[in-house]
Design a protein around this motif. Sequence first.
Motif, PDB file in Angstrom:
ATOM      1  N   TYR A 333       0.826  -1.207   0.000  1.00  0.00           N
ATOM      2  CA  TYR A 333       0.000   0.000   0.000  1.00  0.00           C
ATOM      3  C   TYR A 333       0.860   1.256   0.000  1.00  0.00           C
ATOM      4  O   TYR A 333       1.801   1.395   0.790  1.00  0.00           O
ATOM      5  N   GLY A 334       0.542   2.171  -0.909  1.00  0.00           N
ATOM      6  CA  GLY A 334       1.177   3.486  -0.946  1.00  0.00           C
ATOM      7  C   GLY A 334       0.122   4.527  -1.228  1.00  0.00           C
ATOM      8  O   GLY A 334      -0.904   4.238  -1.854  1.00  0.00           O
ATOM      9  N   ALA A 335       0.337   5.760  -0.788  1.00  0.00           N
ATOM     10  CA  ALA A 335      -0.699   6.791  -0.912  1.00  0.00           C
ATOM     11  C   ALA A 335      -0.094   8.169  -1.092  1.00  0.00           C
ATOM     12  O   ALA A 335       1.082   8.407  -0.761  1.00  0.00           O
ATOM     13  N   LEU A 336      -0.911   9.080  -1.599  1.00  0.00           N
ATOM     14  CA  LEU A 336      -0.535  10.481  -1.711  1.00  0.00           C
ATOM     15  C   LEU A 336      -0.966  11.237  -0.464  1.00  0.00           C
ATOM     16  O   LEU A 336      -1.856  10.810   0.280  1.00  0.00           O
ATOM     17  N   ALA A 337      -0.367  12.395  -0.263  1.00  0.00           N
ATOM     18  CA  ALA A 337      -0.536  13.133   0.992  1.00  0.00           C
ATOM     19  C   ALA A 337      -1.951  13.658   1.190  1.00  0.00           C
ATOM     20  O   ALA A 337      -2.368  13.886   2.332  1.00  0.00           O
ATOM     21  N   ASP A 338      -2.699  13.864   0.105  1.00  0.00           N
ATOM     22  CA  ASP A 338      -4.036  14.437   0.265  1.00  0.00           C
ATOM     23  C   ASP A 338      -5.121  13.379   0.428  1.00  0.00           C
ATOM     24  O   ASP A 338      -6.310  13.693   0.403  1.00  0.00           O
ATOM     25  N   LYS A 339      -4.749  12.120   0.626  1.00  0.00           N
ATOM     26  CA  LYS A 339      -5.727  11.042   0.730  1.00  0.00           C
ATOM     27  C   LYS A 339      -6.028  10.696   2.191  1.00  0.00           C
ATOM     28  O   LYS A 339      -5.196  10.899   3.080  1.00  0.00           O
ATOM     29  N   ASP A 340      -7.219  10.152   2.399  1.00  0.00           N
ATOM     30  CA  ASP A 340      -7.670   9.742   3.725  1.00  0.00           C
ATOM     31  C   ASP A 340      -7.123   8.347   4.010  1.00  0.00           C
ATOM     32  O   ASP A 340      -7.822   7.337   3.865  1.00  0.00           O
ATOM     33  N   VAL A 341      -5.857   8.305   4.421  1.00  0.00           N
ATOM     34  CA  VAL A 341      -5.186   7.025   4.645  1.00  0.00           C
ATOM     35  C   VAL A 341      -5.877   6.235   5.754  1.00  0.00           C
ATOM     36  O   VAL A 341      -6.109   5.023   5.631  1.00  0.00           O
ATOM     37  N   GLY A 342      -6.224   6.913   6.828  1.00  0.00           N
ATOM     38  CA  GLY A 342      -6.899   6.229   7.926  1.00  0.00           C
ATOM     39  C   GLY A 342      -8.225   5.629   7.493  1.00  0.00           C
ATOM     40  O   GLY A 342      -8.579   4.520   7.903  1.00  0.00           O
ATOM     41  N   LEU A 410      -2.101  -7.965  -2.759  1.00  0.00           N
ATOM     42  CA  LEU A 410      -2.894  -6.874  -3.316  1.00  0.00           C
ATOM     43  C   LEU A 410      -2.058  -5.606  -3.301  1.00  0.00           C
ATOM     44  O   LEU A 410      -1.714  -5.090  -2.240  1.00  0.00           O
ATOM     45  N   LEU A 411      -1.693  -5.107  -4.490  1.00  0.00           N
ATOM     46  CA  LEU A 411      -0.959  -3.850  -4.610  1.00  0.00           C
ATOM     47  C   LEU A 411      -1.968  -2.761  -4.928  1.00  0.00           C
ATOM     48  O   LEU A 411      -2.652  -2.821  -5.957  1.00  0.00           O
ATOM     49  N   PHE A 412      -2.080  -1.749  -4.075  1.00  0.00           N
ATOM     50  CA  PHE A 412      -3.141  -0.764  -4.276  1.00  0.00           C
ATOM     51  C   PHE A 412      -2.794   0.545  -3.569  1.00  0.00           C
ATOM     52  O   PHE A 412      -1.795   0.668  -2.870  1.00  0.00           O
ATOM     53  N   GLY A 413      -3.691   1.536  -3.750  1.00  0.00           N
ATOM     54  CA  GLY A 413      -3.615   2.782  -3.002  1.00  0.00           C
ATOM     55  C   GLY A 413      -3.338   4.014  -3.820  1.00  0.00           C
ATOM     56  O   GLY A 413      -3.629   5.113  -3.393  1.00  0.00           O
ATOM     57  N   SER A 414      -2.771   3.858  -5.005  1.00  0.00           N
ATOM     58  CA  SER A 414      -2.429   5.016  -5.816  1.00  0.00           C
ATOM     59  C   SER A 414      -2.131   4.550  -7.224  1.00  0.00           C
ATOM     60  O   SER A 414      -1.691   3.414  -7.442  1.00  0.00           O
ATOM     61  N   PHE A 415      -2.347   5.431  -8.196  1.00  0.00           N
ATOM     62  CA  PHE A 415      -1.923   5.129  -9.557  1.00  0.00           C
ATOM     63  C   PHE A 415      -0.412   4.936  -9.616  1.00  0.00           C
ATOM     64  O   PHE A 415       0.091   4.215 -10.479  1.00  0.00           O
ATOM     65  N   PHE A 416       0.333   5.550  -8.715  1.00  0.00           N
ATOM     66  CA  PHE A 416       1.782   5.358  -8.691  1.00  0.00           C
ATOM     67  C   PHE A 416       2.139   3.929  -8.287  1.00  0.00           C
ATOM     68  O   PHE A 416       3.094   3.354  -8.810  1.00  0.00           O
ATOM     69  N   VAL A 417       1.388   3.348  -7.362  1.00  0.00           N
ATOM     70  CA  VAL A 417       1.611   1.952  -6.989  1.00  0.00           C
ATOM     71  C   VAL A 417       1.292   1.043  -8.167  1.00  0.00           C
ATOM     72  O   VAL A 417       2.080   0.163  -8.539  1.00  0.00           O
ATOM     73  N   ALA A 418       0.113   1.254  -8.777  1.00  0.00           N
ATOM     74  CA  ALA A 418      -0.290   0.427  -9.908  1.00  0.00           C
ATOM     75  C   ALA A 418       0.687   0.571 -11.067  1.00  0.00           C
ATOM     76  O   ALA A 418       1.088  -0.422 -11.691  1.00  0.00           O
TER      77      ALA A 418
END
Length: 426
Positions: A333-342, A410-418
């Motif tokens: 899992y990876g995410a961008l700073a403006d996303k609701d990670v929690g 499962l690889l997910f969380g951002s278009f950058f991860v995909a």
Amino acid sequence: MTRTLDQWLAYQETTNVHEIELGLDRVRRVWQAMGAPRPAPLVITVGGTNGKGSTVALLEGMLRAAGYRTGCYTSPHLVRYNERVRIDGVDAVDADLVASFERIEAARGGTTQTYFEFGTLAAIDLMARAGVDVAILEVGLGGRLDAVNIIDADLVVITTIDLDHQAWLGNDRDSIGREKAGIARAGQPAVVGELAPPEGLLEALRGLGASIERAGSSYWWETQGQGTPEATWRWFHTDGTVRALPRPALAAPVQYANASAAIAALHALRARLTVPDAAIAAALARVQVGGRLQRIGERPLTLVDVGHNPQAARALAAWLDAAPGGGKVFAVYGALADKDVGGVIAALGTRIDRWFLAGLDGDTPRGLPAAALEASLAATLPDASREAHPGVAAAWQAAREAAGEADTILLFGSFFVAGAALSTRA
């Protein structure tokens, strides 16, 4: 000076100090200087929080199966920029994109354009020059002030509304719904694909004078044997139309809603388009979309998904609940700073046996470092098994080493991860 496609894309990032600058005045000015081309005689615009890309692909598949030439504009891309513009199912080639960018540059004079605005104008330009029958345009962010909205759509689809991009769109579903409703036009059909849309969306559509086709009211569906090879489903409309259909090739349960919205759009346009049930069924059976529960490996089963907000995570959770097999689930899992990670983590909860957290700060200035992801995970699920890695490659390698043949990665969380996963696979 002749630029390559990569050089043009790098240049576009320098032509506006703002990565995102919502508003139609600048992009409309350049579009008009180019002669105000209409991308096709018939235009469908697709907006919403989640499900846009799948709905675009389903519409494209159904229309092409019926013999129509289509143009599609989607964003962001996964591996190559060319994915953003498709003419009759084929990604735009470098030379055509470069030629379009040159025309845009000649027309814009001193008018600044963002990277996304360049891409939107190129898509419109290339579709118009190709002479496609139907253009399908995906909104990038919001709707009312998104560059795509310079084009008056003959029909719009609004898939879902959830909290995302709050800094630009508002902090509640009603506010976000009002922004997304702005792509609709008076007297034209607006398909609402969500069973429980916010009232703000419906109020705004009524205020614009759109003709609303609403899931669960104007049309609905029922499934039989969902999750089995024999699964079928039926689509209904209040005018008495019933369609018996094969299950979508797209895996997640939410794809029934996306497919239903695409069918509702074509049904609303039936006076202008002839799309037989056989074409709809053929598209459902074969349409796949990159990064939407895309299988890229077996034993362990390895999936890539671009789900990046709580609503998308809930859809992933529903798929995991319905998926057969008793192995463990490992999440990269990876995410961008403006996303609701929690919110994403909470939606998946204990369905994930171990989290492999991938920092994206090395891929984009907007990317969260692994330490920030780990802090959010610890705050949301204190007992969750986890490990942090500096990037997608390292996290994925660790997950592969931990997984057995019966497990799922499962690889997910951002278009950058995909994008990283699919680039590595390629």
